[in-house]
Every structure is written in structure tokens, then in C-alpha cells.
Design a protein around this motif. Structure first.
Motif, PDB file in Angstrom:
ATOM      1  N   ASN A 177      47.871  -0.060  63.951  1.00 54.42           N
ATOM      2  CA  ASN A 177      49.008   0.797  63.633  1.00 54.42           C
ATOM      3  C   ASN A 177      48.513   2.237  63.468  1.00 54.42           C
ATOM      4  O   ASN A 177      47.634   2.492  62.641  1.00 54.42           O
ATOM      5  CB  ASN A 177      49.677   0.305  62.349  1.00 54.42           C
ATOM      6  CG  ASN A 177      50.869   1.138  61.941  1.00 54.42           C
ATOM      7  OD1 ASN A 177      50.746   2.333  61.672  1.00 54.42           O
ATOM      8  ND2 ASN A 177      52.020   0.505  61.855  1.00 54.42           N
TER       9      ASN A 177
ATOM     10  N   LEU B 130      55.258   3.951  68.203  1.00 54.68           N
ATOM     11  CA  LEU B 130      55.197   4.553  66.873  1.00 54.68           C
ATOM     12  C   LEU B 130      54.396   5.847  66.899  1.00 54.68           C
ATOM     13  O   LEU B 130      54.775   6.842  66.255  1.00 54.68           O
ATOM     14  CB  LEU B 130      54.577   3.571  65.884  1.00 54.68           C
ATOM     15  CG  LEU B 130      54.371   4.082  64.454  1.00 54.68           C
ATOM     16  CD1 LEU B 130      55.712   4.490  63.834  1.00 54.68           C
ATOM     17  CD2 LEU B 130      53.676   3.041  63.597  1.00 54.68           C
TER      18      LEU B 130
ATOM     19  N   HIS C  90      54.197  -1.490  70.760  1.00 60.42           N
ATOM     20  CA  HIS C  90      54.786  -1.045  69.491  1.00 60.42           C
ATOM     21  C   HIS C  90      53.981   0.109  68.903  1.00 60.42           C
ATOM     22  O   HIS C  90      54.546   1.116  68.456  1.00 60.42           O
ATOM     23  CB  HIS C  90      54.836  -2.200  68.499  1.00 60.42           C
ATOM     24  CG  HIS C  90      55.299  -1.795  67.131  1.00 60.42           C
ATOM     25  ND1 HIS C  90      56.623  -1.608  66.818  1.00 60.42           N
ATOM     26  CD2 HIS C  90      54.604  -1.503  66.002  1.00 60.42           C
ATOM     27  CE1 HIS C  90      56.739  -1.237  65.562  1.00 60.42           C
ATOM     28  NE2 HIS C  90      55.523  -1.172  65.037  1.00 60.42           N
ATOM     29  N   ASN C  91      52.648  -0.018  68.877  1.00 60.69           N
ATOM     30  CA  ASN C  91      51.801   1.044  68.321  1.00 60.69           C
ATOM     31  C   ASN C  91      51.923   2.329  69.117  1.00 60.69           C
ATOM     32  O   ASN C  91      51.939   3.433  68.553  1.00 60.69           O
ATOM     33  CB  ASN C  91      50.344   0.580  68.280  1.00 60.69           C
ATOM     34  CG  ASN C  91      50.094  -0.461  67.209  1.00 60.69           C
ATOM     35  OD1 ASN C  91      50.868  -0.590  66.260  1.00 60.69           O
ATOM     36  ND2 ASN C  91      49.021  -1.227  67.361  1.00 60.69           N
TER      37      ASN C  91
ATOM     38  N   ALA D 211      52.726  -6.730  73.285  1.00 62.68           N
ATOM     39  CA  ALA D 211      53.816  -6.288  72.407  1.00 62.68           C
ATOM     40  C   ALA D 211      53.292  -5.396  71.287  1.00 62.68           C
ATOM     41  O   ALA D 211      53.909  -4.379  70.941  1.00 62.68           O
ATOM     42  CB  ALA D 211      54.540  -7.500  71.829  1.00 62.68           C
ATOM     43  N   THR D 212      52.126  -5.763  70.711  1.00 66.72           N
ATOM     44  CA  THR D 212      51.528  -4.943  69.648  1.00 66.72           C
ATOM     45  C   THR D 212      51.105  -3.585  70.183  1.00 66.72           C
ATOM     46  O   THR D 212      51.344  -2.548  69.555  1.00 66.72           O
ATOM     47  CB  THR D 212      50.311  -5.671  69.044  1.00 66.72           C
ATOM     48  OG1 THR D 212      50.747  -6.875  68.418  1.00 66.72           O
ATOM     49  CG2 THR D 212      49.617  -4.789  68.003  1.00 66.72           C
TER      50      THR D 212
END
Length: 204
Positions: free
Chosen positions: A95, A48, A44-45, A40-41
Motif C-alpha cells: 500500500n 491509490l 489497487h495500489n 488485483a492488489t
């Protein structure tokens, strides 16, 4: 000295903007000795990153202006070694906007002039060390994260400042309570035992 402290209001913080649009950088896996990023991380990154414009280099250009002296290799090895893991490639676990900021933080490399009587050491730590010439000596505004970085940064600055090289550090100011703005205090005090410290009461 009051006049010099008021000069702090003239210091502007460079905005480390996150840049919007496409992302074409290669990714790499970095071992941070912690848990691996979850799917999931990573997803997401990656999403983005697609919204950020990594072709916009304006902030990098601005950070490099008005350099007075560049770190020699020996100084760079001491001051920048702990950030050597930062590269052009983006780890999937970080991130991308924050990693871009870390890259930008490593662009400056030495002593810079901000305006008359105000100078900065940039690229040695998470924050910049600002030197303000006062009536009786220098005021240090934010003193970096570690005593080693602060001490070496000051030694380099006083070798290359175009004015006031024979003046002492008479005061240091903590702008706020993040560790990279006060953690290097011991390094300043080691060089200038009589330095006075200023900070806000109950600062958070």
C-alpha cells in the motif's frame, strides 16, 4: 514524579498523513519471501498512488526539527540495519500510503528535544522512545520493538542528553499493547534492573 508523569499530556503525536494527488515514483520488486501480490492488489495500489501527493514534504521537514545529536555511523549500522530495505521506490505489492509512512519513519536520525525536560530517540524502530525527566530520574515512555533497539537507543541518548546524564531510568510506561511500544522492555531492564513498569489494566 507525579508532576513529571503529567508532562505526558504535553506530548503530541506527529500525524503521519497520507498525501493526496499524483504519484510519479518508480516501482521496484522486493522479495519479502512470501506470496507475490495478485494483479488485483497491484492494480489497487497503483490506483491509490495516483490519489496521493508525494510532493508534499511538510511532515518530513517537521520530523527533522530540534535535533540534538545525529547517529554516528556505527550506531546507525546497529539501530537502522533492519529497515535498510526501505527506499525511495515503491514496491507494487505494498500500500503506497503505508510505504510512505515507513519512509517518514526513517527520516529522523538521532536524539531530539520535544520541550523542556522531554526528549525523543527517533528513527531506530517502528515507534519513538520518549524520555521524560522526573524528580528522581528518567521516565521512558514507550520502549520500542526489540531489546537491542531499546538498549542501544538509551546508550546513545545518555551520551548526548544536555541534562540529567547521571540520572537513572526509574520507570517505563507502555502507552498501549502494540509490540513496538513494549517489546524493548528487556533492554531497559538490562541497563536499569530496578526500573518500575506502568501500563493500563487490561490494555488492548
Amino acid at each position: 514524579m507525579n508532576k513529571s508523569i503529567m508532562a505526558l499530556s504535553m506530548i503530541t503525536t506527529l500525524s503521519l498523513n497520507a498525501f493526496a494527488a499524483q504519484h510519479e515514483h518508480d516501482h521496484l520488486t522486493v522479495d519479502y519471501h512470501g506470496k507475490a501480490a495478485t494483479p488485483a492488489t497491484i492494480a489497487h495500489n497503483a490506483a491509490l498512488a495516483k490519489s496521493l501527493n508525494f510532493d508534499d514534504k511538510v511532515a518530513f521537514e517537521r520530523f527533522s526539527k530540534n535535533q540534538i545529536a545525529e547517529f554516528d555511523q556505527a550506531t546507525a549500522d546497529i539501530l537502522r540495519a533492519e529497515f535498510s530495505f526501505i527506499s525511495e521506490q515503491f514496491p507494487d505489492s505494498v500500500n503506497p500510503s503505508l510505504y510512505r509512512q515507513a519512509q517518514l519513519n526513517m527520516v529522523p536520525n538521532g536524539l531530539y528535544k520535544v520541550t523542556d525536560g522531554i526528549y525523543q530517540i527517533r528513527g531506530t524502530d517502528l515507534s519513538n522512545m520518549t524520555l521524560i525527566r522526573g524528580e528522581t530520574g528518567w521516565i521512558v515512555y514507550d520502549v520500542l520493538l526489540t531489546k537491542e533497539a531499546a538498549e542501544q537507543s538509551l546508550k546513545f541518548a545518555f551520551e548526548h542528553l544536555p541534562e540529567g546524564n547521571n540520572l537513572p531510568i526509574v520507570a517505563m510506561i507502555y502507552s498501549h499493547s502494540h509490540a513496538d511500544h513494549f517489546g524493548g522492555a528487556r533492554g531497559v531492564q538490562n541497563l536499569y534492573p530496578d526500573v518500575k513498569v506502568y501500563g493500563s489494566n487490561n490494555i488492548t
